[in-house]
Design a protein around this motif. Structure first.
Motif, short mmCIF file in Angstrom:
data_model
loop_
_atom_site.label_atom_id
_atom_site.label_comp_id
_atom_site.label_asym_id
_atom_site.label_seq_id
_atom_site.Cartn_x
_atom_site.Cartn_y
_atom_site.Cartn_z
N ASP A 1 19.71 4.27 -26.15
CA ASP A 1 19.54 2.64 -26.01
C ASP A 1 17.98 2.69 -25.27
O ASP A 1 17.32 3.78 -24.89
CB ASP A 1 20.58 2.16 -25.04
CG ASP A 1 20.64 0.57 -25.78
OD1 ASP A 1 19.66 -0.06 -26.40
OD2 ASP A 1 21.57 0.12 -25.41
N TRP B 1 19.68 -5.86 -18.58
CA TRP B 1 19.52 -4.59 -19.33
C TRP B 1 20.32 -4.69 -20.55
O TRP B 1 21.55 -5.37 -20.49
CB TRP B 1 19.82 -3.66 -18.23
CG TRP B 1 18.80 -3.48 -17.33
CD1 TRP B 1 19.01 -3.73 -15.82
CD2 TRP B 1 17.39 -3.10 -17.27
NE1 TRP B 1 17.76 -3.41 -15.19
CE2 TRP B 1 16.66 -3.03 -16.14
CE3 TRP B 1 16.50 -2.64 -18.42
CZ2 TRP B 1 15.44 -2.99 -15.79
CZ3 TRP B 1 15.20 -2.49 -18.15
CH2 TRP B 1 14.64 -2.61 -17.01
N ASP C 1 22.62 -2.54 -21.02
CA ASP C 1 24.04 -2.29 -20.88
C ASP C 1 24.70 -3.53 -20.32
O ASP C 1 25.96 -3.41 -19.54
CB ASP C 1 24.09 -1.04 -20.05
CG ASP C 1 23.30 -1.23 -18.62
OD1 ASP C 1 22.90 -2.38 -18.34
OD2 ASP C 1 23.54 -0.43 -17.66
N THR D 1 23.89 -5.10 -17.36
CA THR D 1 23.66 -5.24 -15.90
C THR D 1 22.43 -5.96 -15.71
O THR D 1 21.58 -5.86 -16.61
CB THR D 1 23.57 -3.69 -15.33
OG1 THR D 1 22.39 -2.95 -15.87
CG2 THR D 1 24.94 -3.08 -15.49
#
Length: 198
Positions: free
Chosen positions: A109, A144, A146, A148
Protein backbone atom coordinates in the motif's frame (compact mmCIF):
# COMPACT_ATOMS: atom_id res chain seq x y z
CA UNK A 1 56.99 -20.82 27.61
CA UNK A 2 58.50 -24.25 27.08
CA UNK A 3 57.83 -26.43 30.12
CA UNK A 4 60.02 -29.29 28.80
CA UNK A 5 63.15 -27.18 28.29
CA UNK A 6 66.01 -28.82 30.25
CA UNK A 7 68.02 -25.59 30.32
CA UNK A 8 65.35 -23.85 32.34
CA UNK A 9 64.91 -25.91 35.52
CA UNK A 10 63.99 -23.27 38.07
CA UNK A 11 61.41 -24.38 40.61
CA UNK A 12 59.13 -21.40 40.12
CA UNK A 13 58.80 -22.00 36.38
CA UNK A 14 57.97 -25.67 36.93
CA UNK A 15 55.30 -24.72 39.45
CA UNK A 16 53.85 -22.21 36.99
CA UNK A 17 53.79 -24.84 34.22
CA UNK A 18 52.03 -27.32 36.50
CA UNK A 19 49.52 -24.65 37.57
CA UNK A 20 48.74 -23.78 33.93
CA UNK A 21 48.36 -27.46 33.02
CA UNK A 22 46.13 -28.11 36.04
CA UNK A 23 43.99 -25.03 35.26
CA UNK A 24 43.59 -26.15 31.67
CA UNK A 25 42.55 -29.65 32.77
CA UNK A 26 40.00 -28.21 35.22
CA UNK A 27 38.55 -25.96 32.50
CA UNK A 28 38.20 -28.98 30.20
CA UNK A 29 36.39 -30.94 32.92
CA UNK A 30 34.13 -27.96 33.66
CA UNK A 31 33.33 -27.52 29.94
CA UNK A 32 32.49 -31.22 29.55
CA UNK A 33 30.27 -31.12 32.65
CA UNK A 34 28.42 -28.05 31.36
CA UNK A 35 27.94 -29.58 27.92
CA UNK A 36 26.49 -32.76 29.41
CA UNK A 37 24.24 -30.95 31.89
CA UNK A 38 22.91 -28.55 29.25
CA UNK A 39 22.16 -31.36 26.80
CA UNK A 40 20.40 -33.66 29.25
CA UNK A 41 16.98 -31.95 28.98
CA UNK A 42 17.08 -32.36 25.18
CA UNK A 43 17.70 -36.09 25.40
CA UNK A 44 15.16 -36.82 28.10
CA UNK A 45 13.11 -39.99 27.59
CA UNK A 46 9.89 -38.04 28.26
CA UNK A 47 9.15 -36.78 24.73
CA UNK A 48 5.77 -35.33 25.71
CA UNK A 49 7.34 -32.44 27.60
CA UNK A 50 10.62 -31.99 25.71
CA UNK A 51 10.28 -30.52 22.23
CA UNK A 52 12.08 -32.14 19.34
CA UNK A 53 14.86 -29.59 19.08
CA UNK A 54 16.16 -30.84 15.77
CA UNK A 55 12.72 -30.43 14.19
CA UNK A 56 12.38 -26.92 15.65
CA UNK A 57 15.79 -25.91 14.35
CA UNK A 58 15.03 -27.35 10.91
CA UNK A 59 11.71 -25.46 10.80
CA UNK A 60 13.35 -22.20 11.88
CA UNK A 61 16.08 -22.64 9.30
CA UNK A 62 13.50 -23.41 6.60
CA UNK A 63 11.41 -20.35 7.54
CA UNK A 64 14.53 -18.18 7.56
CA UNK A 65 15.51 -19.48 4.10
CA UNK A 66 12.02 -18.75 2.76
CA UNK A 67 12.15 -15.19 4.13
CA UNK A 68 15.63 -14.58 2.73
CA UNK A 69 14.57 -15.88 -0.71
CA UNK A 70 11.46 -13.69 -0.62
CA UNK A 71 13.55 -10.66 0.38
CA UNK A 72 16.05 -11.34 -2.42
CA UNK A 73 13.21 -11.63 -4.94
CA UNK A 74 11.76 -8.25 -3.91
CA UNK A 75 15.17 -6.57 -4.06
CA UNK A 76 15.69 -7.96 -7.58
CA UNK A 77 12.36 -6.36 -8.53
CA UNK A 78 13.61 -2.94 -7.38
CA UNK A 79 12.29 -2.84 -3.81
CA UNK A 80 14.45 -1.23 -1.12
CA UNK A 81 14.78 -2.69 2.38
CA UNK A 82 14.70 -0.34 5.40
CA UNK A 83 13.89 -1.14 9.04
CA UNK A 84 11.78 -4.30 8.53
CA UNK A 85 9.86 -2.95 5.54
CA UNK A 86 10.24 -3.00 1.79
CA UNK A 87 9.70 0.14 -0.29
CA UNK A 88 8.97 0.48 -3.99
CA UNK A 89 9.59 3.89 -5.55
CA UNK A 90 7.78 4.43 -8.83
CA UNK A 91 9.62 5.67 -11.88
CA UNK A 92 6.52 7.33 -13.34
CA UNK A 93 3.92 9.76 -12.04
CA UNK A 94 0.25 9.11 -11.38
CA UNK A 95 -2.74 10.33 -9.38
CA UNK A 96 -3.01 9.40 -5.71
CA UNK A 97 -5.78 6.84 -6.33
CA UNK A 98 -3.99 5.22 -9.28
CA UNK A 99 -0.75 5.19 -7.28
CA UNK A 100 -2.49 3.43 -4.44
CA UNK A 101 -4.02 0.92 -6.86
CA UNK A 102 -0.54 0.14 -8.21
CA UNK A 103 0.70 -0.51 -4.65
CA UNK A 104 -2.26 -2.78 -3.90
CA UNK A 105 -1.55 -4.79 -7.05
CA UNK A 106 2.01 -5.25 -5.75
CA UNK A 107 0.68 -6.65 -2.47
CA UNK A 108 1.53 -3.43 -0.61
CA UNK A 109 0.00 0.00 0.00
CA UNK A 110 1.11 3.62 -0.12
CA UNK A 111 3.76 4.32 2.51
CA UNK A 112 2.71 4.96 6.11
CA UNK A 113 5.27 7.04 7.99
CA UNK A 114 5.59 5.99 11.63
CA UNK A 115 8.88 7.53 12.75
CA UNK A 116 11.35 10.35 12.18
CA UNK A 117 13.82 7.81 10.74
CA UNK A 118 11.27 6.63 8.19
CA UNK A 119 10.36 10.24 7.31
CA UNK A 120 14.01 11.08 6.67
CA UNK A 121 14.44 7.88 4.64
CA UNK A 122 11.48 8.79 2.40
CA UNK A 123 12.76 12.36 1.94
CA UNK A 124 16.02 10.96 0.53
CA UNK A 125 14.24 10.14 -2.74
CA UNK A 126 14.01 13.90 -3.41
CA UNK A 127 10.77 13.87 -5.33
CA UNK A 128 7.30 15.22 -4.88
CA UNK A 129 5.91 11.92 -3.61
CA UNK A 130 2.50 10.53 -2.71
CA UNK A 131 2.26 9.04 0.77
CA UNK A 132 -0.63 6.98 2.16
CA UNK A 133 -2.38 9.90 3.90
CA UNK A 134 -5.82 11.30 3.04
CA UNK A 135 -8.71 13.27 4.52
CA UNK A 136 -11.10 12.42 1.65
CA UNK A 137 -13.48 10.67 4.05
CA UNK A 138 -13.83 13.65 6.42
CA UNK A 139 -12.23 17.05 5.90
CA UNK A 140 -9.27 17.74 8.23
CA UNK A 141 -9.46 14.22 9.70
CA UNK A 142 -6.29 12.79 8.22
CA UNK A 143 -5.94 9.02 8.12
CA UNK A 144 -3.43 6.58 6.78
CA UNK A 145 -4.51 4.07 4.15
CA UNK A 146 -4.86 1.42 6.89
CA UNK A 147 -7.51 3.59 8.63
CA UNK A 148 -5.29 4.74 11.53
CA UNK A 149 -4.68 8.37 12.44
CA UNK A 150 -1.09 9.65 12.39
CA UNK A 151 0.74 9.27 15.70
CA UNK A 152 3.51 11.54 14.42
CA UNK A 153 3.30 14.18 11.69
CA UNK A 154 5.64 16.24 9.57
CA UNK A 155 3.39 18.89 8.05
CA UNK A 156 5.13 21.88 6.53
CA UNK A 157 4.37 25.27 8.16
CA UNK A 158 0.73 26.21 7.50
CA UNK A 159 -0.17 22.78 6.12
CA UNK A 160 -2.58 21.14 5.68
CA UNK A 161 -4.48 24.16 4.38
CA UNK A 162 -6.96 22.70 1.82
CA UNK A 163 -6.40 25.47 -0.74
CA UNK A 164 -9.52 25.97 -2.90
CA UNK A 165 -11.24 23.17 -0.96
CA UNK A 166 -9.78 20.32 -2.97
CA UNK A 167 -6.59 19.10 -1.27
CA UNK A 168 -7.42 15.71 0.19
CA UNK A 169 -4.25 13.67 -0.38
CA UNK A 170 -0.91 13.74 1.37
CA UNK A 171 2.41 14.20 -0.35
CA UNK A 172 6.00 14.95 0.53
CA UNK A 173 6.64 18.24 -1.22
CA UNK A 174 9.27 20.19 0.68
CA UNK A 175 11.71 17.28 0.79
CA UNK A 176 14.65 19.51 1.79
CA UNK A 177 12.99 20.02 5.18
CA UNK A 178 12.08 17.40 7.74
CA UNK A 179 8.59 18.89 8.04
CA UNK A 180 7.75 18.31 4.40
CA UNK A 181 4.17 17.06 4.18
CA UNK A 182 1.67 18.95 2.08
CA UNK A 183 -1.98 18.42 1.23
CA UNK A 184 -2.58 18.35 -2.50
CA UNK A 185 -5.35 17.63 -5.00
CA UNK A 186 -5.60 13.84 -5.41
CA UNK A 187 -5.74 14.23 -9.19
CA UNK A 188 -2.26 15.72 -9.39
CA UNK A 189 0.38 13.36 -10.77
CA UNK A 190 3.34 12.52 -8.56
CA UNK A 191 5.71 9.63 -8.11
CA UNK A 192 4.66 7.35 -5.25
CA UNK A 193 6.16 4.99 -2.70
CA UNK A 194 4.64 1.63 -1.81
CA UNK A 195 5.44 -0.03 1.52
CA UNK A 196 5.26 -3.70 2.34
CA UNK A 197 5.89 -4.86 5.91
CA UNK A 198 7.91 -8.03 6.29
Amino acid sequence: MDCENGADTSTSKRKLCRLVALSFALLCILQATLNISLRLPFYSSDTTTTPDCEAIIKNLTKEEDIKMNELARYIQQGWIYFKHSLYYVSSTENTWNDSREDCLQRGADLVIINSREEQNFIREFKNRTWIGLTDAEKEQTWKWVDGTTPTISFWYIGEPNNVDGGEDCGEIYFYKRENSWNDAPCGRKNVWICEKNL
